[in-house]
Write an enzyme that holds these catalytic residues in place. Structure first.
Site, PDB file in Angstrom:
ATOM      1  CB  ALA A   1      -1.492   3.972  -1.009  1.00 31.45           C
ATOM      2  CE1 TYR A   2       3.769  -1.257  -0.856  1.00 35.91           C
ATOM      3  CE2 TYR A   2       1.506  -1.022  -0.224  1.00 35.91           C
ATOM      4  CZ  TYR A   2       2.629  -1.452   0.201  1.00 35.91           C
ATOM      5  OH  TYR A   2       2.856  -1.835   1.292  1.00 35.91           O
ATOM      6  CG  LEU A   3       3.802   6.774  -5.895  1.00 35.85           C
ATOM      7  CD1 LEU A   3       3.693   6.873  -4.342  1.00 35.85           C
ATOM      8  CD2 LEU A   3       4.846   7.700  -6.402  1.00 35.85           C
TER       9      LEU A   3
ATOM     10  CG  ASP B   1       0.091   1.338  -9.637  1.00 34.71           C
ATOM     11  OD1 ASP B   1      -0.492   2.175 -10.302  1.00 34.71           O
ATOM     12  OD2 ASP B   1       0.677   0.626  -9.957  1.00 34.71           O
TER      13      ASP B   1
ATOM     14  CG  ASN C   1       1.647  -4.435   4.191  1.00 29.84           C
ATOM     15  OD1 ASN C   1       1.302  -3.501   4.901  1.00 29.84           O
ATOM     16  ND2 ASN C   1       1.314  -5.694   4.730  1.00 29.84           N
TER      17      ASN C   1
END
Lengths: 152, 152
Positions: free
Chosen positions: B26-28, B75, B140
C-alpha cells in the site's frame, strides 16, 4: 550510509561570516523515519534506518508541490531551524543548528564523517558541548514529538 | 538504480513448479512513491523517484510493528498479488504478478536488468504480452488509486 556525531553547544563562534540555510522539516513517520525537508528553495524526502552514529539514509529531491502534498500527511509539529556551515580542521564541516518555534533555545552541532575511524578519532573543538550522538532524545524525530530534553 | 521492463501477459506457463510469494502493498504517498510491502514474513519500506524504465529506488527492511503502524497512514486500497519467479534465458527472472481483490483479473510480468543496454536488447518470450514499461496506468501506485486500465 551516514556516519555522524552530534553535540550540544557551549558557545558558538560569531556566525555572521558563515553560510547558512533555513530548514523546515516534518515527519510522515518517526519510526521508521520518513522525513520531508525544505532547505532554502530545495525540497527533499528522506528515509532513515535505525541507528545512532551509523545509519542508512536515502535522500531524494522532490518538487515544492510534492513537498506541500506530503506536508498535509505529517505526524508531528514541523521543526524549523537555521543551519550554519562552519569549517573545521581536516576538511570537516560543523553543521550548527539553531532551532526556532517550539524548540527555541535549543542549539546542536553535527559533523559528518567519511569513515567510522575518523568519527571515533574526532577531537571536538572547545565550543562543542556534551556528546549526544547516542542520545535518542535529540534525534529530530523525537524533538518533533517530545520537545527539548531536560538535561540534569 | 532499478532498471526494469514490464509487460502484460498473453498466457502464462504452468505455475505449480515455480517459487512464489504473497505480496500485500500500500502507499503512504503515490507522488512521490512511498510504499510499504509485506512479502511472505518480510516487511519493507520503499521510496521511488519518478521515471519509467530507470528509477532510483531505496528499499529498507522494517519490522511487522512498523509495517502495521505505517499501514494506518496509507492513502489507497492495498494491492494484493501472488508473485511467481520464473527463470528466463541469460540469468534473467520473470516476476509474474497475479493480482487479487479489486485488481482480480490483472496479470503483469516484470524483468529486472543490470544495464540499460540489456533492457533495450531484451527479447520477450512468446507468453509475454504488450510492453507496458512506459504506461503510467500500470504502475502499482496508479493501479492502487484507479484500478485496472481499460485496453482498447
Amino acid at each position: 550510509m551516514e556516519i555522524e556525531r552530534k553535540f550540544l553547544v557551549n558557545n558558538y563562534p560569531l556566525l555572521e561570516t558563515y553560510p547558512c540555510k533555513n530548514i523546515k522539516q516534518a515527519y510522515l513517520s518517526t519510526d521508521p523515519v520518513i522525513r520531508i525537508r525544505e532547505m532554502g528553495e530545495l525540497y527533499f524526502l528522506t528515509v532513515k534506518s535505525q541507528g545512532h552514529m551509523v545509519r542508512e539514509e536515502f535522500e531524494m529531491p522532490i518538487t515544492k508541490e510534492q513537498f506541500e502534498s506530503l506536508y498535509t500527511k505529517v505526524d508531528t509539529s514541523p521543526i524549523e531551524k537555521t543551519r550554519y556551515f562552519i569549517p573545521l580542521d581536516n576538511h570537516l564541516t560543523a553543521e550548527l543548528d539553531i532551532y526556532k518555534g517550539h524548540l527555541e533555545g535549543l542549539c546542536t552541532v553535527e559533523v559528518e564523517f567519511t569513515s567510522v575511524a575518523s568519527a571515533d578519532s574526532f577531537k571536538a573543538p572547545q565550543w562543542f558541548g556534551k556528546d549526544i550522538t547516542l542520545d535518542n532524545r535529540y534525534k529530530n524525530n523525537n524533538l518533533a514529538t517530545y520537545g527539548i530534553p531536560i538535561e540534569e
